[in-house]
Design an enzyme around this catalytic site. Structure first.
Site, mmCIF file in Angstrom:
data_model
loop_
_atom_site.group_PDB
_atom_site.id
_atom_site.type_symbol
_atom_site.label_atom_id
_atom_site.label_comp_id
_atom_site.label_asym_id
_atom_site.label_seq_id
_atom_site.Cartn_x
_atom_site.Cartn_y
_atom_site.Cartn_z
ATOM 1 N N ASP A 1 -8.031 -9.890 9.415
ATOM 2 C CA ASP A 1 -8.228 -9.991 7.715
ATOM 3 C C ASP A 1 -7.284 -11.129 7.436
ATOM 4 O O ASP A 1 -6.357 -11.079 6.619
ATOM 5 C CB ASP A 1 -7.244 -8.678 7.188
ATOM 6 C CG ASP A 1 -7.301 -8.755 5.597
ATOM 7 O OD1 ASP A 1 -8.311 -9.394 5.536
ATOM 8 O OD2 ASP A 1 -6.743 -7.850 5.209
ATOM 9 N N GLU B 1 0.855 -1.123 0.024
ATOM 10 C CA GLU B 1 -0.113 0.023 -0.144
ATOM 11 C C GLU B 1 0.767 1.092 -0.133
ATOM 12 O O GLU B 1 0.637 2.309 -0.636
ATOM 13 C CB GLU B 1 -0.943 0.028 1.343
ATOM 14 C CG GLU B 1 -2.134 1.192 1.155
ATOM 15 C CD GLU B 1 -2.460 1.583 2.656
ATOM 16 O OE1 GLU B 1 -2.177 0.656 3.407
ATOM 17 O OE2 GLU B 1 -3.377 2.561 2.561
#
Ligand code: AMP
Length: 958
Positions: free
Chosen positions: A718, A582
């Site tokens: 996650d 990211e």
């Protein structure tokens, strides 16, 4: 010479069938049989195809057959015969399939020397009779043979048709050519000889020989003599002959598979594809390399492989066949195989094997290998033809871990020693424990003590001051203990005076010591409480290390430096870009810390021009990861947040300052390198290539990592196969740590009505509905990871929409067992997907269940016909199986929407496939105006589409 009997015709009644039987050596054979012994007046014929006779005039026919004794057949008296007749017919060409008996000349009536009396013709061992008959003189170009059965019980096993000739020879300095024998038994064929070069016929005495009917040269007459003035003229041999030494009086014929077309040769040359070994004398036949060994089988035992094979079908004409083994290690991509190298052992040997087996040891764990077994003989190395070998590809199992060799003494006290060490170079699996063995060096009887640790450090207490101890450490995995590392000798510190004082000697001092210690402890407790309030809000569990949320730190930089080691950028070598994160690129490279061996690392970089918030968020992952130390959790090596930039880093700074005007410095997170990348991609790439045990081993690793994280009070939120990394030993490690912002990074995460992004397919319903994230919701996600692993990276719920997934789960549907998934594993998934989170198993229990399965592989067998993919993609018997409907009408009826049947027909939707492709607009365009009906039809179409896709995915035609 002969002809393979290709049988043509049978006249009248019965075609002798071709039947399998056993010969006297119990070797299977094919025979023609007839056994019409109960009926009178049998006349059954079997005829060969046309046989061209060439130069032959006298033909030999050898028959092998069995014949049943009539006495052994009850109730056949009068009709049963014990003979058959052999005929021939001469013709100049083939005459078609018609057969007239009177055109055949009878050769003989054949009776058996041995008949057998018991059992059934087709299945029992038969006693073979061999009879030879001769026909001739023959005058036409060819002939047929025929067999007449008149009511016997016969099996004709083989017919050999041949003629005889005298082979060419040199006699009395004259060459006599190959000569076919005469037409009569008594006839001798007279042959004129040709003088060899440098020889001439003796006057009035030309050389002659006689070829007998049996193929032997008889009665030499006349001779050749050496020409005048020629010193050794007759030493030269003719073509097709050789004389290996001048002392030889006779020339010899070239041995098999050799030839020469020159005169005077001392040896013959081998035919193409045949060779003579250096040690072979000229008199032996030329030979060739053997064919490949047959029936190669293997047997894997952890990291050893036993190979066994059968001898080659063709030894090449030699009796010096041995075997050699070639071992290659292959990467998971089968194209890339490299020789195994010297670390692999072979018992009894790698080459020169006389027996047909070998054991290959010391292979790497969880690695792919191919083995080629080649049969070789004395001429293999001379042959330039392609190597012929038998080959197998295997994957090794798990091995015990290698030695723990790099042990460091962290802290030495009077009564305790703290040690730390590196994970062994080849863990060969998940290390669940280390055992530290120690003893007093000078103690005579060496009594060992042991301490166990789940991490790579331990403190050994209760030692004696000023005493030398010897320590050794070994690692433990599912495959057992590895070997101990080298001995490390450490002497504890000397005792101080205060500690030597005993309570009897000076109680005042003891009271003082206790008072001081108590005060210190009190101060620490108060101080610790304040610090705890200020920095760490997480609840501490007695006995376990607890995860501290970095966001609770006022200064996040302090969190980074508390949990992550600051690395000197000059120790890091960046090699190539391997992915995109990211915040910037992810690269692979090497880290070389002073005094340590260099290791492969992944380096996450923060893209240039970052804001302070991005920097904080980026480093947050390091602050979290740095708190973990477990073999199934990705290990943080350290961070680069400041300090000496290298030349490359200076360049980055240049860019930052000049292009983006940001005051930032290069920032990196350095993590252990996981060669096989993310688990989902890895499984998709190797679809179907692992054993169930290997898959369960991976799941066990992930569960152990999650047990550790949940014990520390960390909730992942996650957990998905894409966030698990796999190393070269197939060890799976949990990665992708962060707070909610990390989930923002997940392409699977979508906004839900409760706010925030959530990877719906992996998330427990209570976490989707009211953001209740707990270790129990991680267990739900773990169940999805199990499903992903067992289906080799299939997308959970296929292409169903997120909304449909949420709805389906709410209604009680669950994913079915993936193909070939053991029922026990699917049950465990279903347990993880219990609606009530208190009912779900804890990670500790999951590890226990998987361990049990691994120990008892029988529990992982898939009973035939169970656990294959069911037709319905979701497990609930109330879901209609749309793919089972034959027509659109049937389907509409099932969903109680039959009123729209004509609308579908009029618009041309005649098949379910065309319906499955419809969109909501298509449904509306049919004139279905009620929103409720539109929804009902659309939802049914979506389920149908998922079912069809699912069926197509498994190769079933819809
Ligand atoms: P991430 O930002 O953690 O999602 O990383 C992006 C990609 O880089 C991952 O999907 C991996 O393919 C790769 N990657 C990240 N960490 C590692 C690692 N430790 N070893 C190897 N590859 C990695």
């Amino acid at each position: 010479s002969g002809t393979g009997p290709s049988w043509a015709l049978v006249k009248k009644r019965h075609l002798p069938p071709e039947i399998s039987g056993l010969d006297e050596n119990y070797t299977p054979i094919r025979t023609y049989q007839v056994c019409q012994v109960m009926e009178p007046n049998q006349n059954n014929w079997l005829r060969t195809n046309w046989i061209e006779k060439g130069n032959a005039q006298r033909i030999f026919v050898e028959l092998k057959f069995t014949l049943r004794d009539c006495n052994s057949l009850p109730g056949v008296v009068g009709t049963c015969k014990e003979t058959f007749n052999l005929y021939y017919q001469e013709t100049d060409s083939e005459v078609g399939r018609s057969l007239r008996e009177n055109q055949y000349v009878k050769i003989d009536t054949i009776a058996a020397d041995e008949s057998f009396t018991q059992g059934d013709l087709g299945e029992r061992k038969m006693k073979l009779n061999t009879e030879v008959r001769i026909i001739g003189p023959l005058s036409r170009r060819g002939f047929y043979l025929a067999f007449q059965d008149v009511g016997a019980c016969i099996a004709l096993v083989s017919v050999k048709v041949y003629y005889k000739k005298c082979w060419s020879i040199i006699e009395n300095l004259a060459t006599f050519p190959d000569t076919v024998t005469g037409s009569e038994f008594s006839s001798l064929v007279e042959v004129e000889g040709m003088c060899v070069s440098d020889a001439e016929e003796e006057a009035d005495n030309s050389p002659k020989m006689h070829c007998s009917a049996e193929g032997e040269w008889l009665v030499p007459i006349g001779k050749c003599i050496c020409k005048l003035f020629c010193c050794h003229p007759c030493a030269a041999c003719g073509r097709g002959f050789y004389k290996s030494s001048s002392q030889d009086l006779q020339c010899s014929r070239c041995p098999a598979h050799s030839l020469n077309d020159r005169e005077g040769s001392w040896r013959c040359d081998c035919e193409d594809g045949y060779y003579r070994a250096l040690s072979d004398p000229p008199s032996v036949a030329c030979t060739r390399p053997p064919s490949a060994p047959q029936n190669l089988v293997y047997n894997i035992n952890q990291t050893s492989v036993g190979l066994e094979w059968g001898p080659p079908a063709d030894t090449g004409g030699r009796n010096d066949v041995t075997y050699r083994v070639v071992c290659r290690r292959c990467s998971w991509d089968p194209e890339e195989c490299v020789p195994c190298g010297p670390n692999v052992g072979y018992s009894p040997a790698q080459s020169g094997l006389v027996d047909t087996y070998v054991t290959v040891v010391d292979l790497l764990a969880h690695a792919n290998y191919t083995f080629e077994v080649e049969a070789v003989n004395g001429v293999s190395d001379l042959s330039r033809t392609q190597r012929l070998f038998a080959a197998v590809s295997i994957a090794t199992g798990q091995a015990a871990p290698s030695q723990v060799s790099e042990v460091i003494k962290e802290k030495v006290q009077q009564r305790s020693i703290q040690l730390s060490w590196q994970e062994p170079q080849q863990p060969n699996g998940v290390i669940t424990e280390y055992e530290i063995k120690y003893y007093e060096k000078d103690q005579k009887d060496r009594v060992y003590s042991t301490v166990r640790s789940r991490s790579t450090s331990a403190t050994v207490n209760n030692l004696k001051p000023s005493t030398a101890y010897v320590f050794q450490i070994r690692a433990f995995t599912e495959a057992g203990y590895g070997t101990y590392g080298p001995r490390l000798e450490i002497t504890t510190k000397e005792e101080t005076t205060a500690a030597i004082v005993s309570s009897e000697q000076n109680p005042v001092i003891i009271i003082a010591v206790v008072a001081v210690a108590g005060t210190i402890i009190l101060v620490f407790m108060v101080f610790g409480f304040i610090i705890g309030r200020r920095y760490a809000l997480a609840v501490k569990f007695p006995g376990t290390k607890t995860y501290i949320d970095p966001e609770t730190y006022e200064d996040p930089n302090r969190a980074v430096h508390q949990f992550a080691k600051e690395l000197d950028a000059s120790c890091i070598k960046i090699e190539r870009v391997i992915g995109a994160g990211e915040f910037g690129e992810v690269c692979s490279g090497r880290l070389k810390l002073p005094g340590k061996r260099d290791v492969s690392v992944a380096i996450k970089t923060l893209k240039v021009g970052y804001t302070e918030k991005q920097r904080r968020d980026f480093l947050c992952e390091a602050s979290i990861m740095g708190q973990f130390d477990h073999p199934n959790v990705v290990h943080l090596e350290g961070v680069v947040t400041r300090g000496n930039p290298t030349r490359m880093h200076q360049l980055i700074i240049f860019f930052i300052v000049h292009l983006f005007c940001s005051p930032g410095k290069p920032v990196m997170i350095v993590i252990e390198y996981m060669e096989n990348g993310s688990l989902d991609g890895f499984l998709r790439k190797h679809d179907g290539q692992f054993t169930v045990i290997q898959l369960v081993g991976m799941l066990r690793g992930i569960a152990a990592g999650m047990r550790y994280l949940s014990d520390m009070g960390y909730v992942h939120r996650d957990l998905a196969a894409r966030n698990i990394l796999v190393n070269s030993n197939l060890v799976c490690k949990v990665s992708d740590f962060g707070l909610s912002r990390v989930i923002d990074d997940d392409p699977e995460a979508v906004y839900t009505t409760t706010g925030g992004k959530i990877p719906v397919r992996w998330t427990a319903p209570e976490a989707i509905q009211y953001r209740k994230f707990t270790s129990a919701s991680d267990v739900w996600s773990y169940g999805i990871v199990m499903w992903e692993v067992m289906s080799y990276g299939e997308r959970p719920y296929w292409d169903m929409s997120n909304q449909d997934v949420i709805k389906a789960i709410e209604e009680g549907y669950r994913l079915p067992a993936p193909m070939d998934c053991p029922p026990g594993l699917h049950q465990l998934m279903l347990d993880c997907w219990q609606k009530d989170r208190a009912e779900r198993p804890k990670f500790d229990q999951i590890v226990g269940i998987l361990d049990k399965m691994i120990r008892n592989p029988n529990t992982l067998k898939t009973p035939v016909g169970t656990c294959t993919r069911p037709i319905s993609p979701l497990l609930d018997q109330s879901t209609p199986d749309f793919t089972a409907f034959c027509s659109v009408g049937e389907w509409l009826e099932a969903i109680k929407m039959e009123r729209y049947r004509d609308n579908f027909t009029a618009a041309g939707y005649s098949s379910l496939e065309s319906v499955a492709r419809m969109s909501i607009e298509d449904v509306m365009s049919l004139g279905i105006t009620l929103v409720g009906h539109q929804k009902k039809i659309m939802s049914s179409i979506q389920t149908m589409r998922a079912q069809m896709l699912h069926l197509h995915g498994t190769g079933v035609q819809v």
